[in-house]
Write a protein that holds these residues in place. Structure first.
Motif, PDB file in Angstrom:
ATOM      1  N   GLY A  58       0.076  45.957  20.234  1.00 45.05           N
ATOM      2  CA  GLY A  58      -0.770  46.380  19.124  1.00 45.05           C
ATOM      3  C   GLY A  58      -0.200  46.014  17.763  1.00 45.05           C
ATOM      4  N   ASP A  59       0.958  45.352  17.763  1.00 48.55           N
ATOM      5  CA  ASP A  59       1.587  44.935  16.510  1.00 48.55           C
ATOM      6  C   ASP A  59       0.955  43.645  16.000  1.00 48.55           C
ATOM      7  N   TRP A  60       0.975  43.494  14.667  1.00 56.91           N
ATOM      8  CA  TRP A  60       0.493  42.254  14.069  1.00 56.91           C
ATOM      9  C   TRP A  60       1.588  41.206  14.161  1.00 56.91           C
ATOM     10  N   GLU A  61       1.203  39.999  14.560  1.00 55.29           N
ATOM     11  CA  GLU A  61       2.138  38.884  14.676  1.00 55.29           C
ATOM     12  C   GLU A  61       1.659  37.733  13.803  1.00 55.29           C
ATOM     13  N   GLU A  62       2.614  37.025  13.272  1.00 52.22           N
ATOM     14  CA  GLU A  62       2.295  35.849  12.460  1.00 52.22           C
ATOM     15  C   GLU A  62       2.533  34.601  13.316  1.00 52.22           C
ATOM     16  N   GLN A  63       1.530  33.745  13.379  1.00 58.65           N
ATOM     17  CA  GLN A  63       1.656  32.464  14.075  1.00 58.65           C
ATOM     18  C   GLN A  63       1.610  31.361  13.025  1.00 58.65           C
ATOM     19  N   THR A  64       2.443  30.351  13.198  1.00 58.26           N
ATOM     20  CA  THR A  64       2.448  29.215  12.277  1.00 58.26           C
ATOM     21  C   THR A  64       2.123  27.950  13.046  1.00 58.26           C
ATOM     22  N   GLU A  65       1.137  27.227  12.565  1.00 55.66           N
ATOM     23  CA  GLU A  65       0.770  25.928  13.131  1.00 55.66           C
ATOM     24  C   GLU A  65       1.171  24.867  12.111  1.00 55.66           C
ATOM     25  N   TRP A  66       1.835  23.799  12.592  1.00 56.64           N
ATOM     26  CA  TRP A  66       2.311  22.737  11.713  1.00 56.64           C
ATOM     27  C   TRP A  66       1.430  21.505  11.838  1.00 56.64           C
ATOM     28  N   PHE A  67       1.117  20.885  10.699  1.00 59.42           N
ATOM     29  CA  PHE A  67       0.303  19.680  10.646  1.00 59.42           C
ATOM     30  C   PHE A  67       1.059  18.595   9.881  1.00 59.42           C
ATOM     31  N   ASN A  68       0.963  17.365  10.362  1.00 62.02           N
ATOM     32  CA  ASN A  68       1.508  16.204   9.650  1.00 62.02           C
ATOM     33  C   ASN A  68       0.393  15.638   8.784  1.00 62.02           C
ATOM     34  N   ILE A  69       0.606  15.620   7.471  1.00 59.93           N
ATOM     35  CA  ILE A  69      -0.408  15.154   6.523  1.00 59.93           C
ATOM     36  C   ILE A  69      -0.021  13.765   6.033  1.00 59.93           C
ATOM     37  N   VAL A  70      -0.994  12.837   6.030  1.00 64.84           N
ATOM     38  CA  VAL A  70      -0.783  11.472   5.555  1.00 64.84           C
ATOM     39  C   VAL A  70      -1.806  11.182   4.461  1.00 64.84           C
ATOM     40  N   VAL A  71      -1.329  10.604   3.359  1.00 61.85           N
ATOM     41  CA  VAL A  71      -2.188  10.278   2.224  1.00 61.85           C
ATOM     42  C   VAL A  71      -1.953   8.814   1.862  1.00 61.85           C
ATOM     43  N   TRP A  72      -3.017   8.102   1.536  1.00 57.01           N
ATOM     44  CA  TRP A  72      -2.931   6.663   1.255  1.00 57.01           C
ATOM     45  C   TRP A  72      -3.338   6.349  -0.182  1.00 57.01           C
ATOM     46  N   THR A 120       0.832  -1.203   0.000  1.00 60.90           N
ATOM     47  CA  THR A 120       0.000   0.000   0.000  1.00 60.90           C
ATOM     48  C   THR A 120       0.870   1.258   0.000  1.00 60.90           C
ATOM     49  N   PRO A 121       0.648   2.161  -0.960  1.00 58.57           N
ATOM     50  CA  PRO A 121       1.422   3.399  -0.991  1.00 58.57           C
ATOM     51  C   PRO A 121       0.954   4.374   0.092  1.00 58.57           C
ATOM     52  N   GLN A 122       1.907   5.094   0.687  1.00 62.65           N
ATOM     53  CA  GLN A 122       1.614   6.118   1.683  1.00 62.65           C
ATOM     54  C   GLN A 122       2.541   7.301   1.421  1.00 62.65           C
ATOM     55  N   ALA A 123       1.989   8.503   1.413  1.00 65.43           N
ATOM     56  CA  ALA A 123       2.794   9.722   1.274  1.00 65.43           C
ATOM     57  C   ALA A 123       2.583  10.570   2.513  1.00 65.43           C
ATOM     58  N   GLN A 124       3.638  11.259   2.934  1.00 57.92           N
ATOM     59  CA  GLN A 124       3.570  12.151   4.085  1.00 57.92           C
ATOM     60  C   GLN A 124       4.279  13.452   3.759  1.00 57.92           C
ATOM     61  N   PHE A 125       3.745  14.545   4.293  1.00 58.29           N
ATOM     62  CA  PHE A 125       4.415  15.836   4.220  1.00 58.29           C
ATOM     63  C   PHE A 125       3.890  16.700   5.359  1.00 58.29           C
ATOM     64  N   SER A 126       4.617  17.755   5.670  1.00 56.23           N
ATOM     65  CA  SER A 126       4.166  18.679   6.703  1.00 56.23           C
ATOM     66  C   SER A 126       3.525  19.884   6.028  1.00 56.23           C
ATOM     67  N   LEU A 127       2.570  20.493   6.719  1.00 54.21           N
ATOM     68  CA  LEU A 127       1.854  21.642   6.185  1.00 54.21           C
ATOM     69  C   LEU A 127       1.891  22.768   7.210  1.00 54.21           C
ATOM     70  N   ALA A 128       2.356  23.936   6.792  1.00 54.01           N
ATOM     71  CA  ALA A 128       2.406  25.116   7.654  1.00 54.01           C
ATOM     72  C   ALA A 128       1.194  25.992   7.359  1.00 54.01           C
ATOM     73  N   VAL A 129       0.411  26.283   8.389  1.00 53.37           N
ATOM     74  CA  VAL A 129      -0.761  27.142   8.245  1.00 53.37           C
ATOM     75  C   VAL A 129      -0.506  28.407   9.075  1.00 53.37           C
ATOM     76  N   ASN A 130      -0.506  29.550   8.403  1.00 51.13           N
ATOM     77  CA  ASN A 130      -0.209  30.817   9.063  1.00 51.13           C
ATOM     78  C   ASN A 130      -1.478  31.530   9.496  1.00 51.13           C
ATOM     79  N   ASN A 131      -1.372  32.227  10.611  1.00 45.21           N
ATOM     80  CA  ASN A 131      -2.489  33.002  11.145  1.00 45.21           C
ATOM     81  C   ASN A 131      -1.927  34.321  11.665  1.00 45.21           C
ATOM     82  N   THR A 141      -3.838   7.979  -4.505  1.00 49.42           N
ATOM     83  CA  THR A 141      -3.689   9.417  -4.286  1.00 49.42           C
ATOM     84  C   THR A 141      -2.284   9.728  -3.793  1.00 49.42           C
ATOM     85  N   ALA A 142      -1.738   8.894  -2.923  1.00 51.89           N
ATOM     86  CA  ALA A 142      -0.388   9.100  -2.395  1.00 51.89           C
ATOM     87  C   ALA A 142       0.640   9.085  -3.525  1.00 51.89           C
ATOM     88  N   GLU A 143       0.482   8.149  -4.453  1.00 55.07           N
ATOM     89  CA  GLU A 143       1.424   8.066  -5.570  1.00 55.07           C
ATOM     90  C   GLU A 143       1.346   9.307  -6.452  1.00 55.07           C
TER      91      GLU A 143
END
Length: 156
Positions: A45-59, A26-37, A62-64
């Motif tokens: 009062g300054d604007w700040e950027e926050q980054t949340e990281w997610f581990n993405i798994v695909v089977w 069975t094929p499996q692909a993985q990558f990390s995804l950065a989501v900025n807020n 679709t993975a291929e």
């Protein structure tokens, strides 16, 4: 009682998708995804950027397919569900990993970035499945006008 486990993310790939095959083939692909807020700091009062990281798994198939297109920095829309795995290592220490099991992935960006490419593990009517043809090779939404250059449009 019924439950719902669904997550929708838009972000940038933090690394190239890595494809591997399980012992079962069975094929499996993985990558990390950065989501900025962006948020405003309450004290300064300054604007700040926050980054949340997610581990993405695909089977599966679709993975291929996505392993060829997901590269570091590529903007991606991911639809899926959240799953947490636990395991014990050789020293008996317990480990946890929270992942997003992708059910649909769509590349975002301009036509040169393969915008609109979408792969799905489900039976969604909007997915292209195995007979995938890139959407950016054909005009969308009606007849093309010759007096407008598609590359100049802020959308498409």
């Amino acid at each position: 009682m019924a439950g719902l486990n669904k997550i929708l993310l838009i972000g940038n790939a933090g690394r190239d998708a890595e494809l591997r095959y399980l012992a079962s083939g069975t094929p499996q692909a993985q990558f990390s995804l950065a989501v900025n807020n962006r948020r405003k700091n309450q004290q300064t009062g300054d604007w700040e950027e926050q980054t949340e990281w997610f581990n993405i798994v695909v089977w599966g198939d679709t993975a291929e397919r996505i392993s060829q297109y997901i590269t570091k920095g590529k903007q991606v829309f991911v639809e899926g569900r959240v799953q947490t795995r636990t395991w014990e290592d050789d020293q008996g220490q317990k480990h946890y990993r929270t992942e997003v099991i992708a059910q649909s992935i769509q590349l975002l960006g301009g036509p040169r970035d393969q915008a609109g490419d979408e792969w799905s593990n489900g039976g969604s009517s909007r997915s292209r499945g195995a007979g995938f043809e890139p959407a950016y090779d054909r005009p969308r939404g009606g007849a093309a006008r010759e007096d407008i250059d598609v590359d100049d449009l802020p959308f498409e």
